[in-house]
Enzyme design. Structure first.
Site, short mmCIF file in Angstrom:
data_model
loop_
_atom_site.label_atom_id
_atom_site.label_comp_id
_atom_site.label_asym_id
_atom_site.label_seq_id
_atom_site.Cartn_x
_atom_site.Cartn_y
_atom_site.Cartn_z
N LYS A 1 -1.15 8.40 -1.75
CA LYS A 1 0.05 8.10 -1.17
C LYS A 1 1.01 9.39 -1.15
O LYS A 1 1.01 10.28 -2.31
CB LYS A 1 0.42 6.90 -1.62
N ARG B 1 -6.92 -0.36 -5.49
CA ARG B 1 -7.32 -0.15 -3.98
C ARG B 1 -7.33 1.70 -3.78
O ARG B 1 -6.23 2.05 -3.74
CB ARG B 1 -6.44 -0.65 -3.03
N1 HH2 Z 1 -2.14 0.61 1.43
C1 HH2 Z 1 -2.44 0.71 2.77
C2 HH2 Z 1 -3.17 -0.10 3.72
N2 HH2 Z 1 -3.26 -1.25 3.27
N3 HH2 Z 1 -3.08 -2.94 1.51
C3 HH2 Z 1 -2.86 -3.22 0.28
N4 HH2 Z 1 -3.05 -4.65 -0.20
N5 HH2 Z 1 -2.16 -2.44 -0.50
C4 HH2 Z 1 -1.96 -1.21 -0.21
O1 HH2 Z 1 -1.35 -0.39 -0.96
C5 HH2 Z 1 -1.96 -0.60 1.32
C6 HH2 Z 1 -3.07 -1.59 1.99
C7 HH2 Z 1 -2.26 2.20 3.24
O2 HH2 Z 1 -3.38 3.13 3.11
P1 HH2 Z 1 -4.71 3.43 3.87
O3 HH2 Z 1 -5.29 2.12 4.20
O4 HH2 Z 1 -5.61 4.48 3.22
O5 HH2 Z 1 -3.80 4.14 5.26
P2 HH2 Z 1 -3.71 3.64 6.80
O6 HH2 Z 1 -2.81 2.41 6.66
O7 HH2 Z 1 -3.01 4.80 7.39
O8 HH2 Z 1 -4.96 3.09 7.38
#
Ligand code: HH2
Length: 277
Positions: free
Chosen positions: A225, A259
């Site tokens: 992040k 995660r």
């Molecule tokens: N972070 C992201 C998405 N979903 N869900 C939970 N429970 N906690 C988190 O910290 C979280 C989440 C963002 O990361 P990522 O899925 O890699 O990116 P994007 O939302 O751009 O697909």
């Protein structure tokens, strides 16, 4: 008060013995760190299977990016992206969570075999979500976010970020419990990067243990992040060590689930840190 287990249809995970690693599978063209890499179902499946081989305990499948400014995806398109992948993984016995805020997508995902709902809006994105999750008997991740993905990074302010998130969790917990989702199916996640400045994320990680008093499992998502990039001056593809430090710190302060994108490396971090906890 610490919960002893996390329950979901057909299984349970004992808590407090070791940390569970949730591998991220973004079936999206535009996720912040790996957008477009796994949009093809075959490649997505291969990546998920690799994460399982590398030690992931569960796979979080998402079909819509939550990064600030990401375009909204219609439910039909989100389903088209995630359902075939979930069906295959579930059939192979993999524990799958669905990362969505839309009840229609969640419903299709549960039918396809997802056993955990990961809702970054903590059930406030869609009025039907709480009842749907209760009826399906799935476990639910309630994540804190200030505002919406579109607005969340526009100068978020807190008097006390941890106190405000605790208050939010208490409210959302009440709604979830009232809808019929029991405490041993609820996972709380303070939502690193969702309406937080870099310093807020650090404070959340330093004080993560305070969330344990709510008596639910605790998840955290720091992987790659931007606050890591902010403090280290690293691009998104250079944040592995920074991620490792945050994962270790979160585990020492009581995280049950981490995660992550880089499963192989973070499983090692989790195993070592579990030994030291
Ligand atoms: N972070 C992201 C998405 N979903 N869900 C939970 N429970 N906690 C988190 O910290 C979280 C989440 C963002 O990361 P990522 O899925 O890699 O990116 P994007 O939302 O751009 O697909």
């Amino acid at each position: 008060m610490s919960p002893s287990r996390l329950c979901f249809p057909g299984g349970r995970l004992p808590l407090g013995r070791r940390t569970y690693v949730m591998g991220i599978l973004n079936v999206t063209p535009d996720s912040f760190s790996d957008g477009g890499r796994w949009i093809d179902a075959r490649r997505a499946l291969a990546h998920a299977r690799r994460m399982v081989r590398d030690g992931a305990d569960l796979i979080d499948v998402g079909g819509e990016s939550t990064r600030p400014g990401a375009p909204a995806v219609p439910a039909r398109e989100e389903c088209r992206r995630v359902v075939p992948v979930i069906e295959r993984l579930a059939r192979e016995g993999v524990l799958v969570s669905i990362d969505t805020s839309k009840a229609d997508v969640a419903d299709a995902a549960f039918r396809a075999g997802a056993r955990i709902l990961n809702d970054v809006t903590a059930l406030r994105g869609d009025r039907r979500m709480a009842r749907l999750a209760a009826r399906a008997g799935v476990a639910v991740v309630l994540m804190h976010m200030k505002g919406t993905p579109r607005t969340m990074q526009k100068n978020p302010r807190y008097r006390d970020v941890v106190a405000e998130i605790l208050l939010y969790f208490r409210e959302k917990l009440k709604i979830a419990l009232r809808a019929g989702i029991p405490r041993d199916k609820i996972i709380l996640d303070p939502g690193i990067g969702f309406g937080k400045l870099p310093g807020h994320n650090v404070e959340i990680l330093r004080r993560l243990g305070e969330f344990r008093r709510l008596g639910c499992a605790l998840a955290i998502g720091t992987s790659r992040k931007s606050f890591i990039g902010h403090f280290l001056g690293r691009r998104v593809d250079e944040r592995l060590s920074g991620t490792a430090a945050t994962v270790a710190a979160a585990i020492l302060r009581g995280a049950d689930v981490v995660r992550v994108h880089d499963v192989r490396e973070m499983v090692d971090v989790a195993r070592m840190t579990d030994l030291l906890r």
